[in-house]
Design a protein around this motif. Structure first.
Motif, PDB file in Angstrom:
ATOM      1  N   THR A  94       9.318 -23.087  -6.910  1.00 54.30           N
ATOM      2  CA  THR A  94       8.633 -23.697  -5.778  1.00 54.30           C
ATOM      3  C   THR A  94       9.549 -23.508  -4.571  1.00 54.30           C
ATOM      4  O   THR A  94      10.577 -22.839  -4.661  1.00 54.30           O
ATOM      5  N   LYS A  95       9.207 -24.116  -3.456  1.00 55.19           N
ATOM      6  CA  LYS A  95      10.048 -23.979  -2.274  1.00 55.19           C
ATOM      7  C   LYS A  95      11.397 -24.651  -2.454  1.00 55.19           C
ATOM      8  O   LYS A  95      12.367 -24.306  -1.786  1.00 55.19           O
ATOM      9  N   THR A  96      11.465 -25.627  -3.351  1.00 56.07           N
ATOM     10  CA  THR A  96      12.703 -26.406  -3.487  1.00 56.07           C
ATOM     11  C   THR A  96      13.439 -26.188  -4.795  1.00 56.07           C
ATOM     12  O   THR A  96      14.644 -26.402  -4.867  1.00 56.07           O
ATOM     13  N   ASN A  97      12.739 -25.764  -5.841  1.00 53.11           N
ATOM     14  CA  ASN A  97      13.359 -25.670  -7.163  1.00 53.11           C
ATOM     15  C   ASN A  97      13.104 -24.338  -7.846  1.00 53.11           C
ATOM     16  O   ASN A  97      12.110 -23.655  -7.571  1.00 53.11           O
ATOM     17  N   ILE A  98      14.009 -23.990  -8.761  1.00 52.23           N
ATOM     18  CA  ILE A  98      13.825 -22.886  -9.695  1.00 52.23           C
ATOM     19  C   ILE A  98      13.712 -23.496 -11.080  1.00 52.23           C
ATOM     20  O   ILE A  98      14.444 -24.430 -11.420  1.00 52.23           O
ATOM     21  N   TYR A  99      12.790 -22.995 -11.904  1.00 50.35           N
ATOM     22  CA  TYR A  99      12.585 -23.525 -13.240  1.00 50.35           C
ATOM     23  C   TYR A  99      12.802 -22.416 -14.268  1.00 50.35           C
ATOM     24  O   TYR A  99      12.127 -21.389 -14.238  1.00 50.35           O
ATOM     25  N   LEU A 100      13.736 -22.638 -15.182  1.00 53.43           N
ATOM     26  CA  LEU A 100      13.978 -21.711 -16.282  1.00 53.43           C
ATOM     27  C   LEU A 100      13.504 -22.376 -17.569  1.00 53.43           C
ATOM     28  O   LEU A 100      14.025 -23.428 -17.959  1.00 53.43           O
ATOM     29  N   VAL A 101      12.520 -21.780 -18.227  1.00 54.52           N
ATOM     30  CA  VAL A 101      12.011 -22.304 -19.492  1.00 54.52           C
ATOM     31  C   VAL A 101      12.745 -21.592 -20.622  1.00 54.52           C
ATOM     32  O   VAL A 101      12.678 -20.370 -20.740  1.00 54.52           O
ATOM     33  N   MET A 102      13.459 -22.362 -21.455  1.00 56.02           N
ATOM     34  CA  MET A 102      14.354 -21.790 -22.454  1.00 56.02           C
ATOM     35  C   MET A 102      14.080 -22.369 -23.837  1.00 56.02           C
ATOM     36  O   MET A 102      13.369 -23.372 -23.980  1.00 56.02           O
ATOM     37  N   ASP A 103      14.680 -21.733 -24.849  1.00 60.27           N
ATOM     38  CA  ASP A 103      14.678 -22.312 -26.186  1.00 60.27           C
ATOM     39  C   ASP A 103      15.302 -23.702 -26.152  1.00 60.27           C
ATOM     40  O   ASP A 103      16.234 -23.955 -25.386  1.00 60.27           O
ATOM     41  N   LEU A 104      14.802 -24.567 -27.001  1.00 57.99           N
ATOM     42  CA  LEU A 104      15.398 -25.884 -27.160  1.00 57.99           C
ATOM     43  C   LEU A 104      16.467 -25.808 -28.244  1.00 57.99           C
ATOM     44  O   LEU A 104      16.246 -25.211 -29.304  1.00 57.99           O
ATOM     45  N   ALA A 105      17.639 -26.389 -27.972  1.00 57.22           N
ATOM     46  CA  ALA A 105      18.737 -26.400 -28.942  1.00 57.22           C
ATOM     47  C   ALA A 105      19.132 -27.850 -29.198  1.00 57.22           C
ATOM     48  O   ALA A 105      20.117 -28.350 -28.644  1.00 57.22           O
ATOM     49  N   PRO A 106      18.377 -28.552 -30.043  1.00 51.77           N
ATOM     50  CA  PRO A 106      18.602 -29.994 -30.228  1.00 51.77           C
ATOM     51  C   PRO A 106      19.894 -30.327 -30.961  1.00 51.77           C
ATOM     52  O   PRO A 106      20.317 -31.480 -30.973  1.00 51.77           O
ATOM     53  N   GLY A 107      20.545 -29.334 -31.575  1.00 50.10           N
ATOM     54  CA  GLY A 107      21.776 -29.592 -32.320  1.00 50.10           C
ATOM     55  C   GLY A 107      23.004 -29.743 -31.456  1.00 50.10           C
ATOM     56  O   GLY A 107      24.097 -30.004 -31.976  1.00 50.10           O
ATOM     57  N   GLY A 108      22.856 -29.572 -30.134  1.00 47.80           N
ATOM     58  CA  GLY A 108      24.011 -29.688 -29.253  1.00 47.80           C
ATOM     59  C   GLY A 108      24.914 -28.472 -29.322  1.00 47.80           C
ATOM     60  O   GLY A 108      24.557 -27.433 -29.885  1.00 47.80           O
ATOM     61  N   ASP A 109      26.110 -28.582 -28.752  1.00 48.57           N
ATOM     62  CA  ASP A 109      27.022 -27.439 -28.748  1.00 48.57           C
ATOM     63  C   ASP A 109      28.037 -27.552 -29.881  1.00 48.57           C
ATOM     64  O   ASP A 109      28.145 -28.567 -30.559  1.00 48.57           O
ATOM     65  N   LEU A 110      28.805 -26.473 -30.068  1.00 50.59           N
ATOM     66  CA  LEU A 110      29.724 -26.398 -31.202  1.00 50.59           C
ATOM     67  C   LEU A 110      30.913 -27.340 -31.060  1.00 50.59           C
ATOM     68  O   LEU A 110      31.510 -27.738 -32.068  1.00 50.59           O
TER      69      LEU A 110
END
Length: 426
Positions: A94-110
């Motif tokens: 939009t004029k104010t935001n960029i939206y990146l739709v990504m895979d969901l990684a519910p396990g968190g990081d390593l």
């Protein structure tokens, strides 16, 4: 496009109140950074759970983050469909935001997974995660991308416990490489190779191999091999290979780590050589593809067209112009053509040769056209069967005039093939 409200707002702390973004319904807030927020979302078409990164354009200007966003999107375009790389499915704005739709990684990081396991992994678990990391990194390198910021915070886990490499904001693409080397020092010091810390020219793939060695040491010990708040002192430790192995690590794992943490990049264990080590190959799960079996660039064909996805189409759309965000200082021209990619490539090469350009095949990224100090890259993007978009741009962003490429002559040479020639120059 403008987000709209759903009839039944969602509830909960950090909720967006049921905002509908295209075909997605945004839900609870998963996390936030200095210029972006990440939300849980659900696809309205198939109820699939995804993550949506909402980037505030105003904040990215202040934080000088546009180049990172550009690199991340460009890298993901090249690295689609690998099981251990987090996928970006759509790009919207939009004029104010960029939206990146990504895979969901519910396990968190390593890093969180390490804490849950008492600070380190048993060797079987460490090898499993490490093989998935190496598989993803190998895939990146064969598609011309060096990650340059491999660390536990950029390694996520999906709902099945599979590792997903993410955050390509510091990655290097082929057009950033000069004479086969990179020159920008970046990444996280504790995981960076000594040649990167010293700000010398370096090979991105070999620097990534070093980072993978640090990751394996961390997985097995819960500690960093080179850890010092003084970067200069840390650099001296890397040069001396000044670290100690706990007795609990197997001899084979010690061998791999020792040779991946070789301060001399020319003798350092490469990703390709690592994948042939017996410790790495041992007991590879039958239900998961081995890194060696993953798709690789075809060696016999001169060129394989890059598949065009939503990022390319959106960035070319006059109705959703992202040029203000993704401008990278390079001028380029593009045209569409109705013919197989190989035929278009041959026609472009033929016309370029007649105009005095030397044609160089560039593995995985089209071909180069060189004349004097002018160096162009022609990349062919497949939109559909026998329909392609050809993008021609300066390889190094140097000063050159598109008229030198004789666009009128190119049009004549491609008569009957080219469908359209946009007049604007980016």
């Amino acid at each position: 496009m403008q987000p709209r409200r759903a009839p039944a707002p969602s509830s909960g702390a950090g909720s967006t109140g049921g905002v509908i973004l295209g075909k997605y319904k945004l839900g609870r807030l998963l996390g936030r950074g200095s210029f972006a927020k990440v939300y849980h979302a659900v696809s309205l078409s198939d109820n699939t759970a995804v993550a949506v990164k909402v980037i505030d354009k105003a904040k990215t200007v202040d934080a000088a983050m546009e180049p990172r966003i550009l690199r991340e999107v460009a890298a993901m375009r090249r690295l689609s469909r690998h099981p251990n790389i987090l996928q970006i499915h759509e790009l919207m704005a939009t004029k104010t935001n960029i939206y990146l739709v990504m895979d969901l990684a519910p396990g968190g990081d390593l890093s969180a997974a390490l804490r849950r396991r008492g600070g380190r992994f048993p060797e079987l678990a460490a090898r499993r995660y490490f093989r998935q990391l190496v598989s993803a990194v190998h895939f990146c390198h064969h598609h011309g991308v060096a990650h340059r910021d491999i660390k536990p915070q950029n390694l996520l886990l999906d709902d099945a416990g599979a590792l997903k490499v993410t955050d390509f904001g510091l990655s290097a693409l082929p057009d950033q490489i000069r004479h086969g080397l990179l020159h920008t020092a970046c990444g996280t010091p504790a995981f960076a190779a000594p040649e990167v810390l010293s700000r010398h020219a370096y090979d991105g793939a070999k620097a990534d191999a070093w980072s993978c060695g640090v990751i394996l040491f961390l997985f097995l010990t819960g500690q960093l091999p080179f850890d010092d708040s003084n970067i200069g002192a840390m650099y001296q430790k890397t040069l001396r290979r000044d670290f100690q192995f706990p007795r609990t690590i197997s001899k084979q794992a010690k061998f791999i780590i020792y040779h991946m943490l070789d301060p001399n990049p020319s003798t350092r264990l490469t990703i390709e050589a690592l994948m042939n080590q017996s410790w790495f190959e041992k007991s590879w799960p039958l239900d998961q593809a081995s890194p060696n079996s993953l798709p690789q660039p075809t060696k016999d064909r001169k060129f394989t067209a890059t598949e065009m996805n939503a990022f390319d189409i959106i960035s070319m759309s006059a109705g959703l112009d992202l040029s203000g965000l993704f401008e990278n200082g390079k001028r380029e021209r593009r045209f569409t053509a109705e013919a197989p990619a190989e035929e278009v490539e041959e026609r472009v090469a033929e016309v370029g040769g007649k105009l005095g350009y030397r044609v160089e095949r560039k593995k995985g990224m089209g071909m180069g056209l060189v004349k004097g100090r002018t160096a162009l890259v022609a990349e062919i993007l497949a939109v559909a069967e026998k329909v392609v978009v050809v993008v021609v741009k300066a390889e190094d962003g140097g000063g050159w005039d598109f008229e030198e490429f004789h666009w009128d002559d190119l049009k004549v040479g491609l008569e009957g093939v080219a469908l359209s020639w946009p007049n604007d120059v980016c």
